[in-house]
Design a protein around this motif. Sequence first.
Motif, PDB file in Angstrom:
ATOM      1  N   GLY A 201       0.809  -1.207   0.000  1.00 20.99           N
ATOM      2  CA  GLY A 201       0.000   0.000   0.000  1.00 20.99           C
ATOM      3  C   GLY A 201       0.844   1.260   0.000  1.00 20.99           C
ATOM      4  O   GLY A 201       0.548   2.224  -0.712  1.00 20.99           O
ATOM      5  N   PHE A 202       1.920   1.252   0.778  1.00 25.29           N
ATOM      6  CA  PHE A 202       2.803   2.425   0.818  1.00 25.29           C
ATOM      7  C   PHE A 202       3.385   2.722  -0.560  1.00 25.29           C
ATOM      8  O   PHE A 202       3.337   3.855  -1.046  1.00 25.29           O
ATOM      9  CB  PHE A 202       3.932   2.200   1.823  1.00 25.29           C
ATOM     10  N   TYR A 203       3.939   1.702  -1.210  1.00 26.88           N
ATOM     11  CA  TYR A 203       4.600   1.936  -2.488  1.00 26.88           C
ATOM     12  C   TYR A 203       3.609   2.269  -3.593  1.00 26.88           C
ATOM     13  O   TYR A 203       3.929   3.041  -4.510  1.00 26.88           O
ATOM     14  CB  TYR A 203       5.465   0.726  -2.867  1.00 26.88           C
ATOM     15  N   LEU A 204       2.397   1.734  -3.519  1.00 18.76           N
ATOM     16  CA  LEU A 204       1.389   2.099  -4.510  1.00 18.76           C
ATOM     17  C   LEU A 204       0.945   3.553  -4.331  1.00 18.76           C
ATOM     18  O   LEU A 204       0.707   4.261  -5.311  1.00 18.76           O
ATOM     19  CB  LEU A 204       0.199   1.158  -4.422  1.00 18.76           C
ATOM     20  N   HIS A 205       0.822   3.995  -3.081  1.00 18.71           N
ATOM     21  CA  HIS A 205       0.516   5.402  -2.840  1.00 18.71           C
ATOM     22  C   HIS A 205       1.645   6.283  -3.363  1.00 18.71           C
ATOM     23  O   HIS A 205       1.411   7.344  -3.943  1.00 18.71           O
ATOM     24  CB  HIS A 205       0.303   5.656  -1.350  1.00 18.71           C
ATOM     25  N   LEU A 206       2.863   5.854  -3.153  1.00 16.97           N
ATOM     26  CA  LEU A 206       4.012   6.605  -3.635  1.00 16.97           C
ATOM     27  C   LEU A 206       4.011   6.682  -5.156  1.00 16.97           C
ATOM     28  O   LEU A 206       4.243   7.744  -5.746  1.00 16.97           O
ATOM     29  CB  LEU A 206       5.297   5.926  -3.138  1.00 16.97           C
ATOM     30  N   LEU A 207       3.731   5.561  -5.811  1.00 19.38           N
ATOM     31  CA  LEU A 207       3.650   5.534  -7.271  1.00 19.38           C
ATOM     32  C   LEU A 207       2.550   6.461  -7.772  1.00 19.38           C
ATOM     33  O   LEU A 207       2.745   7.220  -8.730  1.00 19.38           O
ATOM     34  CB  LEU A 207       3.395   4.095  -7.741  1.00 19.38           C
ATOM     35  N   ASP A 208       1.394   6.400  -7.139  1.00 17.84           N
ATOM     36  CA  ASP A 208       0.267   7.227  -7.562  1.00 17.84           C
ATOM     37  C   ASP A 208       0.582   8.710  -7.383  1.00 17.84           C
ATOM     38  O   ASP A 208       0.274   9.535  -8.249  1.00 17.84           O
ATOM     39  CB  ASP A 208      -0.973   6.839  -6.754  1.00 17.84           C
ATOM     40  N   TRP A 209       1.204   9.035  -6.271  1.00 17.65           N
ATOM     41  CA  TRP A 209       1.575  10.434  -6.000  1.00 17.65           C
ATOM     42  C   TRP A 209       2.544  10.953  -7.053  1.00 17.65           C
ATOM     43  O   TRP A 209       2.400  12.057  -7.573  1.00 17.65           O
ATOM     44  CB  TRP A 209       2.171  10.521  -4.603  1.00 17.65           C
ATOM     45  N   ARG A 210       3.550  10.143  -7.383  1.00 12.78           N
ATOM     46  CA  ARG A 210       4.520  10.568  -8.399  1.00 12.78           C
ATOM     47  C   ARG A 210       3.855  10.729  -9.756  1.00 12.78           C
ATOM     48  O   ARG A 210       4.148  11.671 -10.498  1.00 12.78           O
ATOM     49  CB  ARG A 210       5.638   9.531  -8.512  1.00 12.78           C
ATOM     50  N   THR A 211       2.964   9.800 -10.100  1.00 14.38           N
ATOM     51  CA  THR A 211       2.299   9.847 -11.394  1.00 14.38           C
ATOM     52  C   THR A 211       1.481  11.111 -11.545  1.00 14.38           C
ATOM     53  O   THR A 211       1.516  11.784 -12.578  1.00 14.38           O
ATOM     54  CB  THR A 211       1.388   8.610 -11.575  1.00 14.38           C
TER      55      THR A 211
END
Length: 526
Positions: free
Chosen positions: A208-218
Amino acid sequence: MMRGSEEIPDPTGELSVSFGYQCSTICRNISSTIPNELEFLMGIQIEDPNVRMRSSSFSCLSGAALGANATLANTNICNGLIGEEILPGLDSPKSFRRMASSPTLSRLDPVSSSSQSSLFSLSGSLSMENDIENIRNLWKPMSASTRIESSSFLNAMDVQMAGGAAGEDRVQAVCSEENGWLFCGVYDGFNGRDAADFLAGTLYENIGFYLHLLDWRTRKERCPSKSNLAEEGTIRSEFSITNEHDASDLEREGTVLPHSSDVEVLSESFRLGVIDCLSHALAQAESDFMYMVEQEMEERPDLVSVGSCVLVVLLHEKDLYILNIGDSRAVLATSDAQEDGLLKAIQLTETHTVDNEVECKKVLADHPDDPSPIVGGRVKGKLKLTRAFGVGYLKKSKMNEALMGILRVRNLCSPPYVYTHPFTNIHRVSDNNKFVVLGSDGLFDFFSNDEVVQLVHLFIQDTPSGDPAKHLVEQLVLRAAENAGFSTEDLLKIPAGRRRKYHDDVTVIVIILGNRQRTLTASTSL
């Protein structure tokens, strides 16, 4: 619309874990009349402008597991934090339960002091403290009145979880029908349950952390001038744009949408990014677990030999993301149009054992100065697996030295001998794909991939409201008893530990694919 399945009576009385989930068939934009019973029974599809099909690609799933190994009730790793504070909250072996969907860093913080430094090293360009704070802000729950849509598809308002333990196996399923995604994890522990417990307590939230990070960067890359709006929840990710109605809403709200070609490129980039997130989350878990083992191995040297296979499946709309290390499998059942629609089995995972010629050659090639990297069909004479979570004594000399006598590996010349690098796969679900079976190796000790697919298919045809995962476990017990010359009753009377002589811990999840099924009850019919 969500509902958990009804509790299904257990004919054996021995299943350690049993759960099911049935998706609602439709999502409604405005109130409309529910189709009558005749329409359900006849399978008639009546188009209704007030009704839109939900966006997910699964209609239901079931899970079952049976233990054979004797094991402690809970792990002592991390001074009992995982066992006493986290795991009991994850156990709901008979049904799905609602849970808080927004993960927080609070669970990661006490796991190890290495977490924060590991996050910086694994997250690539994320190197500023304010970036971490931005991600923390994204994880804060938003009220229903101010929330337009969650930033990441894992951050849904309505999430349900089920899971449990069977011997040294751990199983976990989390779904959000609202946002159309499903997460499943099968953790096949060995030499103890500590590693599997650790994964069950931390991996989902790491992801969940890394997916949130990916979404934020995108979103930051897409609208750099409006990146400050992300924390306010006013920009949706492409995971949330499921139809033209959603897109028009965004345009009216003043959000600039990329052209269709940009969306396609972004989607492909995001798919690869999701796979990277799964890999990073596993690496994070491995780093934290090994740190814990090093802290406690003087008091518990057995921890250096504890490990687990990992099988993770994340299904969102038409994308099926798979990660595995070890010998658990994900097997897809798909119909072949060229063969009159006959079902065939496609393995979506790799098998990481010395019996796999490619894996065996890699171990030999990586240790040219070691005359005996594989002894008696096992890595250093100890383990058939070539990739696994944990098992620090085959990865670090310091951990091997913590063992005494014959338990210690002799001539550990050039560790690591067992790897944590996962196999990953993205499968685009088609109309021909019927279901996916996830199983620990205990299932495949008795059945081939084709047999598993046929057993599930025939069961669903004959018993549309039944539980295919439980059926597979029951069929395994029948075969194990037959091979041993016992009745099933006699086999199940053998206590855990001794029963391991006849079958391994076995964990099964069956995911029924497709979103146009209409059923009267929470069943698993095609």
